[in-house]
Enzyme design. Sequence first.
Site, short mmCIF file in Angstrom:
data_model
loop_
_atom_site.label_atom_id
_atom_site.label_comp_id
_atom_site.label_asym_id
_atom_site.label_seq_id
_atom_site.Cartn_x
_atom_site.Cartn_y
_atom_site.Cartn_z
N THR A 166 0.36 -1.09 0.17
CA THR A 166 -0.03 -0.28 0.21
C THR A 166 0.73 1.07 -0.06
O THR A 166 0.47 2.16 0.06
CB THR A 166 -0.27 0.40 1.51
OG1 THR A 166 -1.68 -1.10 1.83
CG2 THR A 166 -2.12 1.29 0.84
N TYR A 190 4.60 -12.66 4.50
CA TYR A 190 3.86 -12.42 3.50
C TYR A 190 3.18 -13.33 2.37
O TYR A 190 3.49 -14.26 1.71
CB TYR A 190 3.80 -10.75 3.08
CG TYR A 190 2.92 -10.24 2.38
CD1 TYR A 190 1.25 -10.00 2.18
CD2 TYR A 190 2.87 -8.99 1.74
CE1 TYR A 190 0.24 -9.74 1.70
CE2 TYR A 190 2.06 -8.05 1.03
CZ TYR A 190 0.71 -8.47 1.17
OH TYR A 190 -0.34 -7.68 0.57
N LYS A 209 0.73 -12.42 7.39
CA LYS A 209 -0.47 -11.89 6.84
C LYS A 209 -0.84 -12.61 5.40
O LYS A 209 -0.31 -13.11 4.42
CB LYS A 209 0.29 -10.58 5.99
CG LYS A 209 -0.81 -9.98 5.22
CD LYS A 209 -0.37 -8.54 5.08
CE LYS A 209 -2.12 -8.03 3.87
NZ LYS A 209 -0.96 -6.72 3.58
N ILE A 264 -4.04 -6.87 8.85
CA ILE A 264 -3.30 -6.03 8.26
C ILE A 264 -4.04 -4.91 6.95
O ILE A 264 -3.92 -6.16 5.95
CB ILE A 264 -1.91 -6.06 7.94
CG1 ILE A 264 -1.22 -6.03 9.29
CG2 ILE A 264 -1.46 -5.46 6.89
CD1 ILE A 264 -0.14 -7.51 8.73
#
Length: 301
Positions: free
Chosen positions: A46, A134, A162, A205
């Site tokens: 992001t 991730y 995540k 998240i």
Amino acid sequence: MTLAGLFVPLVTPFTADGALAADALAGLAHSALADGATGLVALGTTAETATLNTAERQLVVEICARVCGEHNAPLIVGAGSNCTADSIDALAGLSAHITAALTVVPYYTRPSEAGVLAHFRALAAASPVPLVVYNIPYRTGRTLGADTLRELAAEPNIIGVKHAVGAIDDTTIELMRTRPADFAVLAGDDLYAAPLLALGATGGILASATLATASFAALVTAWRDGPLDEARALSHRLAALSAALFAEPNPAVIKAVLAAEGRIPSPAVRLPLLPASAAATAAARTALEFCSAESTQKLLV
């Protein structure tokens, strides 16, 4: 250490001429933590990390670390790539005061699952901070099975994942059923946050939380502590907001809404991303207004 709660992955605000807007970034960080976020994520997807230069990345981490220090809040920092050696170097540069490093499953080269395990074992052995894997197969091209996820969970210095697989699939169900108690599963797909929290995820998240931090913090709490009716109602409202914010490549719509609200100086993103369309921005603002109106109505009841 078990990570839990809402972590907000911050955008990187830019001025109209393309420079990093440091004061705006600090303002977003303070607002997220004041509005109920447990902690922050710096240099995630992001943040448009791939298009930041080295000095900008360092500045982002410095700002977020300072704000987190003032709020006594945890900070997760994105570090690592599809090159094991470069990832080790990136991790070596992290301060031991950072809570954890968010490290992506190697992308593009598509190693075997055994290669992914070897990659993360090498990183975990060298890293000065714990790792959060991730797992985002639709970006990396590498799907991980339940056995591989369990092996990662058992590794020393890997404290969580995540989990952003674009579904609640059989692998997700198996991960939630068999994960170690001290291994954090953080929802990473905003649209699927609620069902993953219902299955026992410790938090999320969630980029959408930049614009509705208090509501997403309440969502995490409600699925953990109840009442379940409130959790479901929040889930439905926030799913509509997330769908609107991700209608175009992230974080273009989020930045457009933030700019429209005057929270960042411009909606600018860096190529190859393009600014959000007027239609997507308007739809997201409408969805956000609906969430805000629903929240206000609940407070008045």
